[in-house]
Design a protein around this motif. Structure first.
Motif, mmCIF file in Angstrom:
data_model
loop_
_atom_site.group_PDB
_atom_site.id
_atom_site.type_symbol
_atom_site.label_atom_id
_atom_site.label_comp_id
_atom_site.label_asym_id
_atom_site.label_seq_id
_atom_site.Cartn_x
_atom_site.Cartn_y
_atom_site.Cartn_z
ATOM 1 N N CYS A 5 0.841 -1.197 0.000
ATOM 2 C CA CYS A 5 0.000 0.000 0.000
ATOM 3 C C CYS A 5 0.880 1.253 0.000
ATOM 4 C CB CYS A 5 -0.915 0.005 1.213
ATOM 5 S SG CYS A 5 -2.137 -1.322 1.219
ATOM 6 N N THR A 6 1.174 1.752 -1.198
ATOM 7 C CA THR A 6 1.959 2.985 -1.329
ATOM 8 C C THR A 6 1.264 3.964 -2.273
ATOM 9 O OG1 THR A 6 3.316 1.894 -3.038
ATOM 10 C CG2 THR A 6 4.191 1.923 -0.796
ATOM 11 N N ALA A 7 -0.079 3.984 -2.194
ATOM 12 C CA ALA A 7 -0.890 4.871 -3.043
ATOM 13 C C ALA A 7 -0.589 4.625 -4.514
ATOM 14 C CB ALA A 7 -0.672 6.320 -2.642
ATOM 15 N N TRP A 8 -0.353 5.687 -5.286
ATOM 16 C CA TRP A 8 -0.123 5.527 -6.730
ATOM 17 C C TRP A 8 1.300 5.083 -7.051
ATOM 18 C CZ3 TRP A 8 -4.421 5.234 -9.216
ATOM 19 C CH2 TRP A 8 -5.518 6.022 -8.871
ATOM 20 N N ASP A 9 2.200 5.150 -6.079
ATOM 21 C CA ASP A 9 3.602 4.844 -6.348
ATOM 22 C C ASP A 9 3.847 3.332 -6.322
ATOM 23 O OD1 ASP A 9 4.154 7.546 -6.543
ATOM 24 O OD2 ASP A 9 4.537 7.728 -4.385
ATOM 25 N N PRO A 10 4.713 2.834 -7.201
ATOM 26 C CA PRO A 10 4.951 1.388 -7.290
ATOM 27 C C PRO A 10 5.704 0.846 -6.078
ATOM 28 C CG PRO A 10 6.484 2.555 -8.706
ATOM 29 C CD PRO A 10 5.521 3.583 -8.195
ATOM 30 N N ASN A 11 5.523 -0.443 -5.841
ATOM 31 C CA ASN A 11 6.231 -1.116 -4.758
ATOM 32 C C ASN A 11 6.469 -2.569 -5.170
ATOM 33 O OD1 ASN A 11 3.853 -2.788 -3.793
ATOM 34 N ND2 ASN A 11 3.035 -0.733 -3.432
ATOM 35 N N GLN A 12 7.035 -3.358 -4.295
ATOM 36 C CA GLN A 12 7.366 -4.745 -4.623
ATOM 37 C C GLN A 12 6.137 -5.645 -4.500
ATOM 38 O OE1 GLN A 12 11.274 -6.459 -3.526
ATOM 39 N NE2 GLN A 12 10.096 -7.922 -2.315
ATOM 40 N N ALA A 13 5.896 -6.420 -5.534
ATOM 41 C CA ALA A 13 4.784 -7.374 -5.515
ATOM 42 C C ALA A 13 5.106 -8.543 -4.587
ATOM 43 C CB ALA A 13 4.517 -7.887 -6.922
ATOM 44 N N GLU A 14 4.054 -9.276 -4.260
ATOM 45 C CA GLU A 14 4.202 -10.468 -3.429
ATOM 46 C C GLU A 14 3.162 -11.482 -3.870
ATOM 47 O OE1 GLU A 14 4.913 -10.304 1.077
ATOM 48 O OE2 GLU A 14 2.799 -10.864 0.956
ATOM 49 N N TYR A 15 3.477 -12.760 -3.726
ATOM 50 C CA TYR A 15 2.459 -13.763 -4.017
ATOM 51 C C TYR A 15 2.435 -14.813 -2.921
ATOM 52 C CZ TYR A 15 5.722 -17.397 -5.820
ATOM 53 O OH TYR A 15 6.691 -18.363 -5.973
ATOM 54 N N ALA A 16 1.284 -15.477 -2.842
ATOM 55 C CA ALA A 16 1.093 -16.532 -1.850
ATOM 56 C C ALA A 16 0.388 -17.700 -2.507
ATOM 57 C CB ALA A 16 0.289 -16.009 -0.664
ATOM 58 N N VAL A 17 0.545 -18.897 -1.928
ATOM 59 C CA VAL A 17 0.012 -20.135 -2.495
ATOM 60 C C VAL A 17 -0.769 -20.877 -1.409
ATOM 61 C CG1 VAL A 17 0.580 -22.285 -3.692
ATOM 62 C CG2 VAL A 17 2.020 -20.285 -4.008
ATOM 63 N N ALA A 18 -1.857 -21.559 -1.833
ATOM 64 C CA ALA A 18 -2.637 -22.363 -0.893
ATOM 65 C C ALA A 18 -3.182 -23.596 -1.587
ATOM 66 C CB ALA A 18 -3.784 -21.542 -0.316
ATOM 67 N N ASP A 19 -3.453 -24.631 -0.800
ATOM 68 C CA ASP A 19 -4.064 -25.847 -1.330
ATOM 69 C C ASP A 19 -5.577 -25.725 -1.420
ATOM 70 O OD1 ASP A 19 -1.666 -27.307 -1.647
ATOM 71 O OD2 ASP A 19 -1.649 -27.767 0.496
ATOM 72 N N SER A 20 -6.158 -24.856 -0.609
ATOM 73 C CA SER A 20 -7.596 -24.596 -0.660
ATOM 74 C C SER A 20 -7.814 -23.093 -0.542
ATOM 75 C CB SER A 20 -8.339 -25.331 0.452
ATOM 76 O OG SER A 20 -7.939 -24.862 1.716
ATOM 77 N N ILE A 21 -8.860 -22.619 -1.178
ATOM 78 C CA ILE A 21 -9.030 -21.176 -1.301
ATOM 79 C C ILE A 21 -9.308 -20.499 0.034
ATOM 80 C CG2 ILE A 21 -11.520 -21.148 -1.780
ATOM 81 C CD1 ILE A 21 -10.765 -19.175 -4.116
#
Length: 352
Positions: free
Chosen positions: A255-271
């Motif tokens: 959350c840095t408003a309009w300015d870019p930042n580092q993406a992140e991802y997560a994984v799960a076996d069930s939603i």
């Protein structure tokens, strides 16, 4: 001797003409191939030659056609001084636009399928309010196309989710109203329809500190009350969700408003289960700031195995209508994904 020279001259002419034709044909093929390339960060034009205006969007595939829905930005960007906590640049809300394509490169403007209200100031869809991140899924039972979007007041205090429906993917959607799902704030959001037909609403809540996953009713119009709170106090927004080989993935931004930042991802076996944070999926130039983009959707390319495209918005906060699009292929290695920067790429070549 003269006849022989004339014969050679004729053969030479034929050879030169043939070479010229082949060269022109090759140039034509090269130009056509170039036109089919995805070039991130450039201004993308629709089939009428106008800039594509579909920001914070998502794509639905239905009956052989892709439909791209997005924020239809006004052409004047201004700063809202009533939101002093962040750089609240915005445009007047133009509603939700729709574009269609069979090849994900050539996009036809279908129109504004959920217009903003230019008259009634008390309407939630009034252009002075916020209409963001529209997503559409199809309900096989009701035969309705269902849109959810972030609906907010000009100062972002409302923090609600709006719902609209339509009988066709490119018709005028009927707005049904908004809510705070599960009695919680709802801002950046997306929808996900699972293989069993169940649909889920993912949204940033609790002042954007926590991401909610909410199971929707069978008609996709309301929350069931079954939900989970995820990434608590991690301040994740701009969720994009997909499923591959039985695994669920969430791509999000900080959350840095309009300015870019580092993406992140997560994984799960069930939603609705436990999510394992995997880190930054991006690689290459400017990967630490997501190539100056922010996630909005992950698109599955139909008819191709393990073919997914990560969609990002490259926001131009002082001229929001001129914000650009970044689309990149996702590569898989076990449960891990890699989104590598490419200047330009071809869908058919990337997903053979």
């Amino acid at each position: 001797m003269k006849k022989y020279l004339i014969y050679l001259l004729i053969l030479s002419c034929i050879f030169v003409c043939s070479c010229g034709q082949k060269k022109n044909q090759q140039q034509g093929e090269d130009a056509e191939a170039e036109a089919k390339m995805i070039v991130s960060g450039e201004k993308w034009l629709d089939t009428d030659g106008n800039a594509i205006n579909a920001h914070g969007g998502g794509i639905l595939y239905h009956d052989g056609t892709y439909y791209w829905y997005g924020e239809y930005k006004g052409d004047s960007t201004y700063w809202n001084p009533k939101v002093p906590s962040w750089e609240c640049y915005r445009t007047e809300a133009g509603g939700v636009s729709c574009y269609s394509s069979q090849n994900l490169v050539d996009w036809k403007f279908e129109g504004v399928v959920l217009p903003s209200d230019t008259v009634n100031e008390s309407s939630e869809l009034h252009y002075s309010n916020v209409l963001e991140r529209p997503k559409v899924i199809y309900n096989d039972k009701t035969k309705k196309f269902v849109m959810w979007l972030h609906v907010d007041s000009h100062d972002y205090a409302k923090a609600a989710a709006g719902v609209a429906v339509c009988d066709t993917p490119n018709g005028k959607f009927e707005y049904l109203g908004s809510m705070r799902p599960n009695d919680a704030m709802s801002r950046d959001m997306t929808l996900f329809k699972d293989d069993d037909g169940k649909a889920y609403h993912f949204y940033s809540s609790e002042e954007n500190k926590t991401l909610y996953i909410s199971l929707l009713t069978d008609d996709y119009l309301k929350p069931t009350g079954q939900f989970t709170r995820n990434f608590i106090d991690q301040s994740r927004e701009a969720p994009a969700v997909f499923k591959q080989n039985g695994k669920y993935y969430i791509l999000s931004s900080g959350c840095t408003a309009w300015d870019p930042n580092q993406a992140e991802y997560a994984v799960a076996d069930s939603i609705m289960g436990q999510w394992k944070v995997m880190g930054n999926p991006c690689s290459g130039k400017d990967a630490n700031i997501t190539f100056y983009g922010q996630s909005t959707n992950v698109l599955k390319v139909e008819g191709k195995k393990d073919a997914y495209i990560a969609m990002f918005d490259k926001w131009n906060k002082t001229d929001l209508i001129d914000s650009r699009y970044i689309w990149l292929p996702i590569k898989f290695s076990g449960d891990s994904i890699d989104i590598a920067w490419q200047e330009k790429w071809n869908i058919n070549e990337a997903f053979k």
